[in-house]
Structure formats: C-alpha cells, structure tokens
Design a protein around this motif. Structure first.
Motif, mmCIF file in Angstrom:
data_model
loop_
_atom_site.group_PDB
_atom_site.id
_atom_site.type_symbol
_atom_site.label_atom_id
_atom_site.label_comp_id
_atom_site.label_asym_id
_atom_site.label_seq_id
_atom_site.Cartn_x
_atom_site.Cartn_y
_atom_site.Cartn_z
ATOM 1 N N ALA A 20 0.837 -1.207 0.000
ATOM 2 C CA ALA A 20 0.000 0.000 0.000
ATOM 3 C C ALA A 20 0.862 1.244 0.000
ATOM 4 C CB ALA A 20 -0.914 -0.006 1.229
ATOM 5 N N GLU A 87 -10.729 17.557 3.180
ATOM 6 C CA GLU A 87 -10.859 18.831 3.899
ATOM 7 C C GLU A 87 -9.959 19.897 3.324
ATOM 8 O OE1 GLU A 87 -11.522 16.539 8.115
ATOM 9 O OE2 GLU A 87 -9.884 17.932 7.830
ATOM 10 N N MET B 243 -8.456 16.105 10.292
ATOM 11 C CA MET B 243 -7.069 16.494 10.009
ATOM 12 C C MET B 243 -6.788 17.902 10.504
ATOM 13 S SD MET B 243 -5.775 13.941 8.672
ATOM 14 C CE MET B 243 -6.444 12.388 8.235
ATOM 15 N N GLN B 287 -0.479 11.574 18.152
ATOM 16 C CA GLN B 287 0.417 10.908 17.189
ATOM 17 C C GLN B 287 -0.052 9.472 16.973
ATOM 18 O OE1 GLN B 287 2.391 13.129 15.962
ATOM 19 N NE2 GLN B 287 1.790 14.465 17.628
ATOM 20 N N TYR B 290 -3.407 9.375 14.974
ATOM 21 C CA TYR B 290 -3.256 9.688 13.555
ATOM 22 C C TYR B 290 -2.539 8.565 12.838
ATOM 23 C CZ TYR B 290 -1.556 11.784 9.295
ATOM 24 O OH TYR B 290 -1.250 12.022 7.996
ATOM 25 N N TRP B 294 -3.941 6.420 9.726
ATOM 26 C CA TRP B 294 -3.226 6.323 8.450
ATOM 27 C C TRP B 294 -3.050 4.867 8.045
ATOM 28 C CZ3 TRP B 294 2.521 5.885 7.787
ATOM 29 C CH2 TRP B 294 2.915 6.144 6.466
ATOM 30 N N VAL B 295 -2.670 4.043 9.026
ATOM 31 C CA VAL B 295 -2.484 2.619 8.725
ATOM 32 C C VAL B 295 -3.816 2.002 8.304
ATOM 33 C CG1 VAL B 295 -1.969 0.413 9.787
ATOM 34 C CG2 VAL B 295 -0.470 2.337 10.178
ATOM 35 N N HIS B 297 -6.207 3.467 6.854
ATOM 36 C CA HIS B 297 -6.500 3.928 5.495
ATOM 37 C C HIS B 297 -5.715 3.124 4.471
ATOM 38 C CE1 HIS B 297 -7.204 6.774 2.272
ATOM 39 N NE2 HIS B 297 -5.897 6.835 2.081
ATOM 40 N N MET B 298 -4.469 2.751 4.818
ATOM 41 C CA MET B 298 -3.644 2.035 3.842
ATOM 42 C C MET B 298 -4.001 0.560 3.750
ATOM 43 S SD MET B 298 0.075 3.473 3.476
ATOM 44 C CE MET B 298 0.787 2.660 4.837
ATOM 45 N N LEU B 299 -4.380 -0.044 4.875
ATOM 46 C CA LEU B 299 -4.687 -1.470 4.874
ATOM 47 C C LEU B 299 -6.121 -1.661 4.399
ATOM 48 C CD1 LEU B 299 -3.311 -2.799 8.238
ATOM 49 C CD2 LEU B 299 -2.436 -3.270 5.981
ATOM 50 N N LYS B 303 -9.228 -7.256 9.233
ATOM 51 C CA LYS B 303 -8.786 -8.204 10.257
ATOM 52 C C LYS B 303 -7.332 -7.944 10.620
ATOM 53 C CE LYS B 303 -8.407 -12.702 9.496
ATOM 54 N NZ LYS B 303 -7.292 -13.311 10.219
ATOM 55 N N LEU B 304 -6.530 -7.705 9.564
ATOM 56 C CA LEU B 304 -5.130 -7.386 9.812
ATOM 57 C C LEU B 304 -5.024 -6.107 10.644
ATOM 58 C CD1 LEU B 304 -3.283 -8.048 6.453
ATOM 59 C CD2 LEU B 304 -2.963 -9.172 8.635
ATOM 60 N N PHE B 308 -3.114 -5.312 14.157
ATOM 61 C CA PHE B 308 -2.151 -4.228 14.275
ATOM 62 C C PHE B 308 -2.570 -3.269 15.372
ATOM 63 C CE2 PHE B 308 1.197 -1.648 12.898
ATOM 64 C CZ PHE B 308 0.775 -0.343 12.883
ATOM 65 N N ILE B 311 -1.840 -4.633 18.852
ATOM 66 C CA ILE B 311 -0.429 -4.581 19.241
ATOM 67 C C ILE B 311 -0.036 -3.150 19.599
ATOM 68 C CG2 ILE B 311 1.935 -5.009 18.482
ATOM 69 C CD1 ILE B 311 0.801 -6.928 16.413
#
Lengths: 116, 721
Positions: A20, A87, B243, B287, B290, B294-295, B297-299, B303-304, B308, B311
């Motif tokens: 990704a 945004e 954001m 931090q 956010y 972000w993670v 959004h990427m994954l 389930k993964l 994550f 952890i």
C-alpha cells in the motif's frame, strides 16, 4: 494455532503495508523521508543525553524539540498536500508550503534563542 | 416653489442611500466603535473621583518594575537582582516575574514618545488595563462571529464591555497582570478555534504566539494548557477527529511550548511539572491516533488492521504508563503545586498552606458574588448552553467546555470569576442573539406571509404554510413584541446594574480612603501616601523597614526603602519570622529585629477612623503563619475562650505583644468618639484593655494625621550602663 497464525498475520501485515505504501506519490514519500530523518536525529540526541547527562538542559530541549517540531510540521504539510484529504482540497499546495516554511522559520529562531 | 425645493433634497437623500450590505456594515462598525469607547470610559470612575494613581498593592510592584524597564532598558530589566526587598535575601526579579504587562506598557510608552506625546509612565500604567479591556471587546466580537454569527459577536462585545466580573480587575489604576491576561486568554482561544475551523498552519502559528503572550502575562496560563488538551480529548472521544484538529493542536503545542520556555519564570515547567503533563499526554495520544488512522487507510483488510491495532495500542499504553509512573515516582515530574492543587481540593490550603488560605481573594465564592458580578448573565448562561447543544460544532463544543470548567473554578475561588467572565458573556450572547433573532423573524415573517399569500397565490407552499401558521396563533406578533420589550428591559437593567456596581464597588483605589463627613461632605484619608512620603524624605536611604507583607510593594515603590518581606510571599520562613516578631513580647521581638537589621517598623491601625482592614484585624493570620514555622507561637495564647478580644478581658499575651503595643501606643489618651471613654477602638467597637503602654526598645517616629499608619524607629542598643 495461535503462534503460527500470528506469525502469518504479522508477515501478511507487513506485506500489505509495504504494497500500500509503494502506491503513494513521490512528493509524499519525500516528506515521509524528511520526517523519518528528523525523528532519527531526535533519537540520536536522546541517546547522547542518556550517555553524558542532561546539563545544560535548555540546549538538550531545544535540540530535541527542534527535531520533533520540524517532524510534526512536515507531517502537517503532508496532510495539507495529500490529494486524498477532502478537507484541504481548496488549499493550494504553494500556500501549504509557505506556511510550513514560516512555521519552521519561527521554530528555528526560537530554538536558536533557547540554545544558550 | 416648495415642491421644486423638496425634489433636489429627496434626490440628495436617494444618492446617499446605501445598499443593505453596506448599511449593515456601517451599523456593525459604529456599534463596535461605541462599545470600544464605552468599555474604556466605564473604567474611569476612580480617575475622575480621586486622581490618576495606581491602586492596591500588587500594581505598585508592576509599576516599579515598569519604571525600571523604561529607565534602564530591557537587558538590565531581564537580569535585575533587587536588593531592596526581602532583606537580607534579595529577590531575582528578572527570573520571578511575568514580563508581559511591563513590556506592553513600556512599548506603549515608547510608541507615544515616538509620536511626541510626552506622557509620564504612570499615566500609561494607569490606563493600560482599560485600553486592553476595549481590545478584549473586539476579540469577543470576532470570537462570537466564529462560534455563532455576527449578531452574537456584537452582543458578546457589549456584554463583556460592562460586565462587573471583568471590570473588577481592569479599572483604570488597577495595573495588574489580569488586565492584559484576559485579553491574551480570549485572543489565544479565538486564534485556536479559528485554527481548528480552518486547519491552517498560519492560524496555529498565531495561536502559538497568542499563547506565548499569555504565558508572559499571567500564571493563569495553566488554564489554557489544560483546557485545550481536554478539548482535543473530548473531540477525539466524540468522534470529531479531523485532520484540521491535528494540524492546529500539534503546531500550537510544539511552537507554544518552545516559546513559553523563553520566559525564565516558567522555565522547564512544560516538561517537568505535573500541571503541564496533560498537554504532553494528549500530544502523544494524537500521534498514535493519527498513525493508526493512516495505517487503517492504507490497509484494506480489516482483520489485519485489528491485529495491528491491538499490538500498537497495548504497546503505546504500556510505554506511556511506565514513563509517567517512573517520572512521578522518581520526583522528576513534580506534582501539582499548592496554588493549583487547592483548586481541585479546596480544603487543602486551609490545612497545609496558611499563606494561600489567608488571601481574601482565594476564598470560595458566595452566591451573592455570582449575582453581583454577573446579574442576568447568570440565567442566560444555561439558556446559551441549550442553544450551543442544539447546534454542535467544533467551535461550540469549545465554548461549552470553557464555560463549564471556568464556572467550576469560579465557584472554588472568588478571584477566578474573572476567568469565567468571557465564557459567560459569550454563551449568554448566543442566548440573547438567538432569542432576539427568532423573535424578530416571527415579527417579519408574519407581515411577509400575509403579503405573499395575497399577491402571489401560486408561490410555494411555504407561503401557504406560513399563512396557516399565522392563522393558528393570531397573537403571535403581539407576543413577540412583548417578549422583545422584555428582553430589552432586562438588558437595560443589566447595563444600569453594571454601571452602579462599577461606580460603588470596584472603583476605590484602596490606598486612598474616602468617607462621609458629619455634614455629608466627602472626607479623604490619604494616610498611606503621607506615611510613605515621610519615609522617603525623613529616613536614611539604606533604612530597612519591617511591616506585614501586604505593604511591602507600596513601601518599596513609594517610600523607596528596603523592606523585609513583601507581597511576593516567596519565602514562607522569612514571613513567619516577621510574624513571630510581631506576636512576641518586646524583648524577644527586639532580638529578631536586630538580627534582621531593622531600622523602622510600620503598622497600620484603624482604631481612630474605624478602618477595618488594619493590622489588628490581620493579626491572627500573623500568629498562624508565624506559628506554622515556629511552634513557640501558639494561637490559643492570644484568644480568650476561642474569642479574639482587645479589651480588658483579652489574653495577657495579646495585651503585651509587639503588635498591640505599636498599634495602641498613646491611644489610651485619645478621644475618638463623642460619649465614649478615651481609648475607644472604633474598628473593633470596644475600649482597649492596656492603655498605659511603655515602649523600651522602640520610639515613635511618625503617626499620620488620622493615625492610620504608624512608624516606629528601633533604638540602638543602650550603652553599658
């Protein structure tokens, strides 16, 4: 059952994360590299402080805070420039960069005053 | 002829007719100008009645430091070590004050001198607070506009211009930190809310600078650095995570923290004190938040992501608690200091720190104080809260939180009504503006509905529904008019009350007392300044004056002599030494006074004039504070059956202690009131017990014309025989 699947999970996690991330645009990756560099510098300073002690404390603080500060500001820039964020779609990237430069200027001026 | 003359006039008028938008702008600007002037002139009562002078006690220190700053420049001021107070310890002034107020006044002074207005620094100091109060009304307007709309902004500006809660600490002459600090507080909050609404780095930078100004101005900045993280936490919990919030808070926190550490008095507290840890905790929390977002959004696989998430969260929480625990246990992160801890636990100060408990401004607030200071705002506040909850946004959540937290603290300590005032004014303004708007919409819609219903029958169903609405409640218009009249009546009563309160209660300089004479004429007691100028002109320049800490700042500022203790109260043992000296017998007291090199002793006595804030009424606090450090001073020794008396039935230790002797020396022969015996104390309302006082080691140097301030000289030790 637990250990094997969790190992597979971790592996699958890393692989999907990497794939990704490879899809992000180049300018965002440059900003990410900058953030990583800043955090790495901060960590080196903290390790040094642990080794030699924290006197003078203001110098240590200004050094670490300048690294953390510029990292945070770079993350803010990344957020504002990222085209996926709804945004900020009205914000021209030049304006975001100008704000970033201004804030960094203030950050470093104050830091130099504080360095002692 | 007349018709021809009238026509050009109406044409003239038509050419002046403005468009509606311009008319509205004109009305708004003129209202703001009037409010600006009003906020300034309503604070000028004491200047008109007495003279342009500095009031109270703390402002005299600020005035003295400002004088030093203008005379010696910023570098000397920043590094100033004052040897004229806290003899023999001295005080590091540069590192123990909040320079914002002094630097602001010196800057205004320099600008005025640059423009060739040769004003004295005292005039600038006296009028700084009203000037900043006017600026606060402008900020309140913009803040109201940000939260609700321009109408609420205008009402907020008007309400805060005259609100007694704010006027009490910002009258002309009250040259204290709060005068500038409330402006800085509201300004910082406005800039931060603007930054959260726009998500722009420039506004966050501005709010960091606003925070820096606040830190330089007042110790109450701790409120900002705790409210903003709390607000961010509430937004995160209620799911309004965006954001813009990240950008606003992080930029403001890092830059604000770095800027704030430039003030020497604050120093490293932002990373070491328990009171500032909330901000750091929320910073790290953001931090993590956010990063997780972000993670996620990427994954693509949830389930993964759950794995994550588990952890990371456990790691983060573990690391955070270990770090915090280590910090607090090892003492690196200091716990909450007494001043702020007593806000959370109001009984703490009374048991542990008598100095904090003795200040009258730190007492819990009575209901009458709330009514006195807020008037109708007190019941407009819940109404405003209701409106805010109806239209929840990032900005209204902020003002609700500010209002609720500040009202809680205002209930704990009288002095903090000042911090609650802007919030109460803003929220009440929302209530007033929304109500008036609804009522006037009712008034106007009725007329419009009738017109559109009759002329344009084919227009939307809105007109027909309005007509239906109008038909169902025929007295709606009258009700609206009546309610509007009621609202205006209440607001006019508010204005009258505020002006009355300002005139009667908050405009006295405290250093000059006034009373009504026998024939209703005004009698002025200027004894304090009389005594200080006597000190200035009749004592050697290096004389040391011992008095209770209340008068220390005034003695150094006006009398220009070294004092033993003053209002800074940074050294409790030194104050306890003075308290012990005042409550001991003369022989023990002279030992203490000789060890401190005291040349003069100053006491304040109200027995002749009936002035009740004198040293005899404060004496029990001297005993308590002295007894807190020196167990030889015991409070029950001075009381009779738990009662504090100065007449014949008083305790023997009370009748012979130094304070009693100094206050009542030669008072036994004095006739104070017609029909009462000599030695009648008008402040306590009794005849004093010990009239035949002889002083062995001190002699009377000066007593002012109304006996309010009495100065005694310490005699050098006798010769051998």
């Amino acid at each position: 059952m637990g250990r094997a699947s969790s190992k597979e999970d971790v592996g699958a996690l890393f692989r999907s994360l990497r794939s990704a991330y490879a899809a992000t645009t180049l300018n965002l990756k440059i900003i990410d590299l900058y953030v990583g560099f800043a955090i790495f510098t901060a960590l080196i300073q903290v390790v040094y402080m642990v080794m030699v002690g924290s006197f003078p404390f203001n110098s240590f603080l200004s050094g670490v805070l300048s690294c953390v500060g510029t990292a945070v500001l770079a993350v803010c820039l990344r957020i504002q420039v990222n085209k996926e964020n709804k945004e900020f779609k009205d914000l021209p990237p030049e304006r975001a960069f100008a704000d970033f430069v201004l804030c960094n200027l203030v950050l470093h001026l104050v830091m130099i005053n504080f360095l002692g | 002829m007349a018709a021809v003359a009238n026509m050009p006039v109406s044409d003239l008028l038509k050419s002046f007719k403005l468009k509606t938008k311009q008319q509205e702008l004109l009305i708004r600007v003129s209202i703001l100008c009037l409010v600006y002037i009003l906020a300034f002139i309503t604070r000028l009562f004491s200047v008109l009645r007495y003279e342009s002078m500095i009031h109270e006690f703390d402002p005299y220190f600020n005035y003295r430091t400002t004088l030093y700053l203008t005379q010696n420049g910023f570098y000397d001021f920043w590094n100033w070590f004052d040897y004229e107070s806290w003899y023999p310890l001295g005080r590091i002034v540069g590192g123990t004050l909040y320079p914002g107020l002094m630097v602001t006044a010196a800057l205004i002074y320099r600008i005025l001198h640059f423009l060739r207005f040769a004003v004295h620094i005292r005039e600038v100091c006296v009028l700084t607070a009203p000037f900043f109060a006017s600026n606060t009304t402008l900020v309140a307007y913009f803040f109201g506009k940000e939260i609700w709309d321009t109408g609420a902004g205008l009402v907020a500006a008007i309400l805060i211009a005259v609100c007694p809660g704010y006027i009490s600490r910002s009258v002309a002459g009250s040259y204290d930190n709060e005068g500038v600090a409330i402006f800085a507080l509201l300004f910082t909050f406005y800039l931060f809310v603007k930054a959260v609404n726009t998500g722009s780095l420039a506004w966050s930078l501005a709010s960091a600078f606003g925070y820096f100004y606040m830190v330089s101005a007042w110790g109450g900045y701790v409120f900002i650095i705790n409210l903003i993280p709390l607000y961010v936490l509430v937004l995160l919990i209620t799911g309004r995570y965006s954001m813009r919030l990240y950008v606003a808070y992080n930029c403001m926190y890092v830059l604000g923290m770095l800027l704030a550490m430039q003030i020497r008095f604050v120093g490293f507290q932002h990373v070491q004190s328990g009171e500032h840890m909330a901000a750091m905790g929320v910073f790290f929390l953001m931090q993590v938040f956010y990063f997780l977002d972000w993670v996620k959004h990427m994954l693509s696989d949830t389930k993964l992501f759950q794995a994550f998430l588990r952890i990371t969260v456990t790691c983060a929480v573990a690391v955070g608690t270990i770090a915090l625990g280590l910090g607090m246990l090892s003492g690196y992160i200091s716990p909450w200091t007494g001043r702020f801890y007593s806000l959370l636990d109001p009984t703490y100060a009374k048991d542990h720190i008598p100095i904090i408990a003795s200040v009258s401004e730190h007492q819990p607030t009575a209901w009458s104080s709330f009514m006195f200071d807020f008037h109708i705002l007190l019941f407009l506040f819940p109404a405003g809260l209701y409106f805010c909850f109806k239209r929840l946004s990032d900005a209204t959540i902020f003002i609700v939180m500010y209002g609720l937290t500040s009202m809680y603290f205002a209930g704990v300590m009288v002095r903090l009504i000042l911090v609650a005032t802007p919030a109460v004014c803003l929220i009440s303004a929302i209530a007033v503006s929304a109500t008036v708007k609804n009522l006037t919409v009712l008034l106007r819609s009725k007329n419009k509905g009738v017109q559109t219903g009759s002329t344009k029958g084919s227009s939307s169903s809105k007109a027909s529904s309005k007509a239906l609405l109008d038909q169902s409640q025929p007295f709606q218009k009258n009700g609206a008019i009546a309610l509007l009249f009621g609202a205006f009546y209440l607001l006019s009563k508010y204005a009258t009350h505020c002006t009355w309160v300002t005139s009667e209660a908050y405009s006295s300089p405290s250093i000059v007392l006034a009373a009504r004479g026998a024939h209703g004429s005004r009698v002025i007691f200027d004894d304090y300044r009389e005594a200080y100028f006597w000190l200035r002109q009749n004592t050697p320049p290096d004389a040391k004056v011992m008095s209770w800490w209340d008068y220390g700042y005034q003695i150094t500022a006006m009398g220009n002599r070294t004092v033993i203790v003053d209002n800074n109260t940074w050294n409790n043992t030194h104050i306890a030494t003075v308290g012990r000296a005042m409550s001991s017998y003369e022989d023990e007291a002279i030992e203490i006074m000789r060890s401190l090199d005291v040349d003069y002793v100053l006491v304040v006595f109200g027995g002749v004039t009936g002035y009740s804030s004198d040293d005899i009424n404060k004496f029990l606090w001297m005993v308590r504070i002295g007894g807190g450090v020196f167990p030889v001073i015991k409070e029950p020794d001075y009381l009779v059956n738990g009662e504090y008396r100065v007449d014949k039935g008083a305790a023997p230790k009370m009748l012979n202690c130094l304070m009693y002797k100094l206050c009542y020396y030669r008072f036994g022969e004095m006739l104070t009131e017609y029909g009462k015996p000599p030695g009648y104390d008008r402040a306590r309302g009794v005849e004093i017990g010990n009239k035949d006082i002889k002083l062995e080691h001190l002699e009377e140097a000066f007593t002012t014309s109304n006996w309010i301030v009495r100065i005694y000289k310490v005699k050098p030790p006798n010769n051998r025989w």
